[in-house]
Design a protein around this motif. Structure first.
Motif, mmCIF file in Angstrom:
data_model
loop_
_atom_site.group_PDB
_atom_site.id
_atom_site.type_symbol
_atom_site.label_atom_id
_atom_site.label_comp_id
_atom_site.label_asym_id
_atom_site.label_seq_id
_atom_site.Cartn_x
_atom_site.Cartn_y
_atom_site.Cartn_z
ATOM 1 N N LYS A 16 -10.067 23.210 62.469
ATOM 2 C CA LYS A 16 -10.217 23.313 61.006
ATOM 3 C C LYS A 16 -8.973 22.801 60.276
ATOM 4 O O LYS A 16 -9.054 21.964 59.378
ATOM 5 N N THR A 17 -7.809 23.309 60.702
ATOM 6 C CA THR A 17 -6.576 22.886 60.035
ATOM 7 C C THR A 17 -6.239 21.445 60.406
ATOM 8 O O THR A 17 -5.870 20.642 59.537
ATOM 9 N N THR A 18 -6.395 21.104 61.680
ATOM 10 C CA THR A 18 -6.037 19.740 62.078
ATOM 11 C C THR A 18 -6.946 18.697 61.408
ATOM 12 O O THR A 18 -6.479 17.617 61.043
ATOM 13 N N LEU A 100 -5.979 24.041 50.809
ATOM 14 C CA LEU A 100 -5.694 25.478 50.752
ATOM 15 C C LEU A 100 -5.962 26.013 52.158
ATOM 16 O O LEU A 100 -7.067 26.469 52.469
ATOM 17 N N ASP A 101 -4.945 25.897 53.006
ATOM 18 C CA ASP A 101 -5.130 26.190 54.429
ATOM 19 C C ASP A 101 -5.170 27.688 54.674
ATOM 20 O O ASP A 101 -4.274 28.414 54.246
ATOM 21 N N GLU A 102 -6.206 28.137 55.368
ATOM 22 C CA GLU A 102 -6.428 29.556 55.726
ATOM 23 C C GLU A 102 -6.738 30.436 54.527
ATOM 24 O O GLU A 102 -6.661 31.660 54.626
ATOM 25 N N ILE A 103 -7.125 29.827 53.396
ATOM 26 C CA ILE A 103 -7.468 30.675 52.247
ATOM 27 C C ILE A 103 -8.716 31.504 52.552
ATOM 28 O O ILE A 103 -8.850 32.633 52.070
ATOM 29 N N PHE A 132 -10.737 23.704 51.654
ATOM 30 C CA PHE A 132 -10.549 25.099 52.061
ATOM 31 C C PHE A 132 -10.687 25.174 53.575
ATOM 32 O O PHE A 132 -11.629 24.614 54.132
ATOM 33 N N THR A 133 -9.774 25.881 54.232
ATOM 34 C CA THR A 133 -9.972 26.067 55.670
ATOM 35 C C THR A 133 -9.904 27.545 56.039
ATOM 36 O O THR A 133 -9.377 28.365 55.296
ATOM 37 N N GLY A 134 -10.422 27.834 57.207
ATOM 38 C CA GLY A 134 -10.344 29.184 57.770
ATOM 39 C C GLY A 134 -11.701 29.672 58.233
ATOM 40 O O GLY A 134 -12.731 29.312 57.660
HETATM 41 MG MG MG Z 1 -6.248 26.875 60.873
#
Ligand code: MG
Ligand code: ATP
Length: 170
Positions: A16-18, A100-103, A132-134
């Protein structure tokens, strides 16, 4: 006239983040102004920070580290501060794409309300893209998004006892 998209990376699989960082690099290469806000910061300095620094892509680590350490009130206060900072940057109109990483995680565990996160979507300039990730994205946020991708866990080396490795996990 560009149409700003709400892009969501969720699910229990890795990436997700990558994937969001890959998009940041693509956008940067296309001349867009990119800002990365990390809502739940990890314990160590990830490899991608060195790469983003070298490119001049701005990353701000907010939040208070892993949520299973420290007092909940402290995490709540940190999440609120991160939210206010996101709000300010979105309203500034200075960016073409904000991650917005891990929001999603901050919303899922109740550090932020769904209404607060939805507000970020409604106040943005119409041409601004938000990512948005997470895991465990709230249904309200999935409804509000234009592009939703679920990373699905099929296998992960953690299941075989392989610990996190530099360059792969951080
Ligand atoms: Mg992540
Ligand atoms: P990445 O940052 O590698 O793209 P992610 O953003 O999809 O992963 P997160 O939910 O943010 O994953 O979790 C962060 C950390 O947990 C990463 O180090 C990642 O490798 C690891 N991780 C992700 N998915 C899993 C999983 N299904 N099982 C075990 N660890 C995982």
């Amino acid at each position: 006239m560009r149409r700003g998209l709400i892009i969501m990376h969720t699910g229990d699989g890795k990436g997700k983040t990558t994937a969001a960082l890959g998009l940041a690099i693509r956008a940067w290469g296309a001349g867009l102004k990119v800002l990365i806000l990390q809502f739940i910061k990890g314990g160590r300095r990830s490899g991608e920070l060195a790469a983003l620094d070298a490119l001049g892509i701005e990353v701000r680590q907010m939040g208070r580290g892993f949520t299973n350490t420290g007092a909940l009130d402290e995490h709540k206060a940190a999440a609120k501060a991160a939210f206010e900072s996101a709000r300010k940057e979105i309203l500034s109109g200075a960016w073409d794409l904000i991650i917005l990483d891990e929001i999603n995680c901050a919303a899922k565990i109740g550090l932020l309300s769904a209404a607060e996160v939805l507000e970020l979507i409604t106040i943005r300039p119409p041409q601004m893209h938000l990512v948005f990730t997470g895991r465990d994205a709230l249904p309200e946020l999935i409804d509000a998004a234009d592009l939703v991708t679920e990373m699905k866990l099929i296998k992960h080396p953690f299941q075989n006892g392989v610990a996190a490795q530099a360059g792969i996990e951080f």
